[in-house]
Scaffold this active site. Sequence first.
Site, short mmCIF file in Angstrom:
data_model
loop_
_atom_site.label_atom_id
_atom_site.label_comp_id
_atom_site.label_asym_id
_atom_site.label_seq_id
_atom_site.Cartn_x
_atom_site.Cartn_y
_atom_site.Cartn_z
N ARG A 105 5.79 -3.53 -1.92
CA ARG A 105 6.13 -2.11 -1.75
C ARG A 105 5.94 -1.76 -0.27
O ARG A 105 4.87 -1.96 0.29
CB ARG A 105 5.21 -1.25 -2.63
CG ARG A 105 5.31 0.28 -2.42
CD ARG A 105 6.69 0.79 -2.83
NE ARG A 105 6.72 2.23 -2.99
CZ ARG A 105 6.88 3.12 -2.02
NH1 ARG A 105 7.01 2.72 -0.76
NH2 ARG A 105 6.93 4.41 -2.30
N ASP A 110 8.95 6.55 1.34
CA ASP A 110 9.43 6.77 -0.02
C ASP A 110 10.94 6.94 0.06
O ASP A 110 11.44 7.78 0.82
CB ASP A 110 8.80 8.04 -0.60
CG ASP A 110 8.25 7.83 -2.00
OD1 ASP A 110 8.47 6.75 -2.57
OD2 ASP A 110 7.59 8.76 -2.52
N GLU A 113 14.71 8.18 -5.54
CA GLU A 113 14.54 7.44 -6.79
C GLU A 113 15.88 7.19 -7.48
O GLU A 113 16.71 8.10 -7.61
CB GLU A 113 13.62 8.21 -7.74
CG GLU A 113 12.19 8.34 -7.24
CD GLU A 113 11.47 7.01 -7.23
OE1 GLU A 113 11.61 6.25 -8.21
OE2 GLU A 113 10.77 6.73 -6.24
N ARG A 153 1.90 -4.52 -7.15
CA ARG A 153 2.72 -4.82 -5.98
C ARG A 153 1.84 -4.81 -4.74
O ARG A 153 0.91 -4.00 -4.65
CB ARG A 153 3.83 -3.77 -5.81
CG ARG A 153 4.76 -3.63 -6.98
CD ARG A 153 5.78 -2.52 -6.76
NE ARG A 153 5.15 -1.22 -6.57
CZ ARG A 153 5.82 -0.06 -6.51
NH1 ARG A 153 7.14 -0.07 -6.61
NH2 ARG A 153 5.19 1.08 -6.35
#
EC number: 3.1.-.-
Length: 228
Positions: A105, A110, A113, A153
């Site tokens: 990750r 971010d 999504e 992760r």
Amino acid sequence: MAQSNQHVSIYNPKVIVYSIGLTTAILASMSIYRSHFVRFSTSLDVPKTLFRTKHLHGKVTSVGDGDNFHFYHLPGGIFAGWGWIRETPEINKFRKLKNKTIHVRLCGVDAPERSHFGKPSQPYSEEALQWLRQFILGKKVKVKPLSVDQYNRIVGRVFIFRWNGWNDVSEEMLRNGVAIVYENKSSAEFDGMKERYLKVENKAKKKKKGLWGIERGLTPGEYKRLYK
């Protein structure tokens, strides 16, 4: 002529010095081997002693989302025979590489999504995914492990080598407007780069790069809280 039958004691200074030197060399060799030539198959295999201090080198074998990917660890690089004696894995061979890759990750960012489990996708999620695939899929990268998240992760700072040297992948995503600075303050990992990331993000906003050029909706963090 009589032969000498003198016995050399283990307490002889020369024997002691030789033994210490040999032991030190063996321990150093073992340490180098563990640090540079042991292959780690999954995130849980990576020793905590390597976190924040070492880089793992390898090949990106798949990119399934806009801010994470799977990585095949290639310890020792070409010096260990990867790419000329030992084969490097092909990309997107999910079954063949099951339990053989590290899920990574990207730290500090971010991406929008994608649609999962019936949840709607966010605007620009597909573009972010395609950008990351084009940038790192099938390429060699190095990962500085920072922590392991709730999904097992490795959260890490990732670098890819290009014509101008090692590039921070998280920073490049922010520069191109395909991700935002990570919002969750309690669990965020930045490796000391938060202020720089915010500056890069702000420049992308002003230039309306990527997702900043479309109508704003929920941030990835807000989206995850809404559909939690």
